[in-house]
Design a protein around this motif. Structure first.
Motif, PDB file in Angstrom:
ATOM      1  N   UNK A   1       0.814  -1.207   0.000  1.00 50.92           N
ATOM      2  CA  UNK A   1       0.000   0.000   0.000  1.00 50.92           C
ATOM      3  C   UNK A   1       0.853   1.265   0.000  1.00 50.92           C
ATOM      4  N   UNK A   2       2.031   1.189   0.605  1.00 52.59           N
ATOM      5  CA  UNK A   2       2.899   2.365   0.684  1.00 52.59           C
ATOM      6  C   UNK A   2       3.556   2.704  -0.656  1.00 52.59           C
ATOM      7  N   UNK A   3       3.527   1.749  -1.601  1.00 51.87           N
ATOM      8  CA  UNK A   3       4.226   1.948  -2.880  1.00 51.87           C
ATOM      9  C   UNK A   3       3.300   2.543  -3.939  1.00 51.87           C
ATOM     10  N   UNK A   4       2.718   3.690  -3.619  1.00 55.22           N
ATOM     11  CA  UNK A   4       1.746   4.319  -4.527  1.00 55.22           C
ATOM     12  C   UNK A   4       2.390   4.743  -5.840  1.00 55.22           C
ATOM     13  N   UNK A   5       3.636   5.210  -5.797  1.00 52.44           N
ATOM     14  CA  UNK A   5       4.310   5.633  -7.021  1.00 52.44           C
ATOM     15  C   UNK A   5       4.528   4.446  -7.955  1.00 52.44           C
ATOM     16  N   UNK A   6       4.954   3.322  -7.397  1.00 59.63           N
ATOM     17  CA  UNK A   6       5.157   2.116  -8.196  1.00 59.63           C
ATOM     18  C   UNK A   6       3.839   1.655  -8.806  1.00 59.63           C
ATOM     19  N   UNK A   7       2.777   1.677  -8.015  1.00 55.83           N
ATOM     20  CA  UNK A   7       1.469   1.263  -8.530  1.00 55.83           C
ATOM     21  C   UNK A   7       1.030   2.164  -9.676  1.00 55.83           C
ATOM     22  N   UNK A   8       1.273   3.472  -9.557  1.00 52.72           N
ATOM     23  CA  UNK A   8       0.917   4.396 -10.629  1.00 52.72           C
ATOM     24  C   UNK A   8       1.656   4.086 -11.911  1.00 52.72           C
ATOM     25  N   UNK A   9       2.938   3.737 -11.787  1.00 50.72           N
ATOM     26  CA  UNK A   9       3.727   3.396 -12.983  1.00 50.72           C
ATOM     27  C   UNK A   9       3.250   2.079 -13.589  1.00 50.72           C
ATOM     28  N   UNK A  10       2.872   1.124 -12.736  1.00 53.72           N
ATOM     29  CA  UNK A  10       2.360  -0.159 -13.235  1.00 53.72           C
ATOM     30  C   UNK A  10       1.048   0.051 -13.983  1.00 53.72           C
TER      31      UNK A  10
END
Length: 255
Positions: free
Chosen positions: A217-226
């Protein structure tokens, strides 16, 4: 001035055209028994499949490479939250309870549960109720376990570590029926490794959901890129090419 010129050139080279930073390598958790989504290719001793191809392409678009690590399905989310892996890319449904723990990408592929029974059993089962009083099997950690148990219809819901374990017991006559991811069951049966079982084509799935890639959940930037990478790969046909490569039927999207 002549002595300053080489130094100035070096500075300009660094500013304008210095070496690119190496892409980070992210650890991806996947299962070894989820054909065709993720499975161990014994020829190369590597994990292959739909979700491996997909996360690899997503990484190329999003600026990271992947190192796929085999894990049991039930250990994927604990491994992610404990930072032993960075991404889950497997046949994992996006469900409300899981979304409380991890973050999911946009949906990739939708389907429901499949049912296998011994080949000698020719009944056209359509729902859980048609197997009332029987002992059935399901895989630990999957979205099918709770609905089967909560139905109150079965003498027992036996829990297995892997889908091949379920198929093996149905094939050997030790289990009346097994519920699992429909595309995975179909793929195993198609291989002809378990000649004593059949897929029940008349079943109407009670649990239909979508598979997605998940991160902490803390990896919002990574999720956005995915998600941005997935959108591009869907638009240019790459996602469909991967699904077709592995012989998946059309998505069972409820929309």
């Amino acid at each position: 001035m002549r002595n300053l010129f080489p130094g100035l050139c070096a500075v300009l080279a660094l500013l304008l055209g210095g070496p690119a930073r190496a892409e980070p390598t992210l650890r991806v958790g996947a299962t070894a028994t989820g054909l065709p989504f993720t499975f161990l290719d014994t020829k190369t001793n590597t994990i292959q499949g739909v979700m491996v191809d997909l996360v690899t392409e997503v990484g190329r678009q999003a600026g990271f490479s992947v190192a796929v690590e085999p894990l049991q399905f039930s250990t994927l989310i604990p491994a992610l939250t404990a930072s032993k892996i960075d991404i889950i890319s497997a046949a994992m449904f996006i469900t409300a309870p899981r979304k409380e723990i991890v973050a999911f990408s946009e949906p990739v592929y939708s389907y429901g549960e499949g049912l296998i029974v011994p080949k000698a059993d020719a009944r056209d089962y359509a729902s859980f109720a048609d197997l009332k009083g029987e002992t059935v099997g399901a895989q630990v950690g999957t979205a099918f376990v709770e609905p089967l148990k909560k139905s109150g219809l079965f003498a027992e819901v036996k829990i297995y570590d892997t889908i091949p374990d379920i198929i093996r017991d149905v094939n050997a006559g030790r289990l009346k029926a097994g519920f699992a991811d429909a595309p995975i069951l179909a793929y195993y049966v198609k291989q002809g490794l378990f000649p004593g079982v059949r897929i029940v084509e008349t079943l109407k799935p009670a649990v239909v959901a979508s598979v997605g890639i998940s991160v902490r959940k803390a990896d919002a930037d990574l999720l956005g890129r995915i998600d941005a990478a997935l959108a591009k790969l869907k638009a240019d046909g790459t996602v469909q090419k991967i699904l077709t490569k592995w012989g998946l039927p059309p998505s069972a999207d409820r929309s």
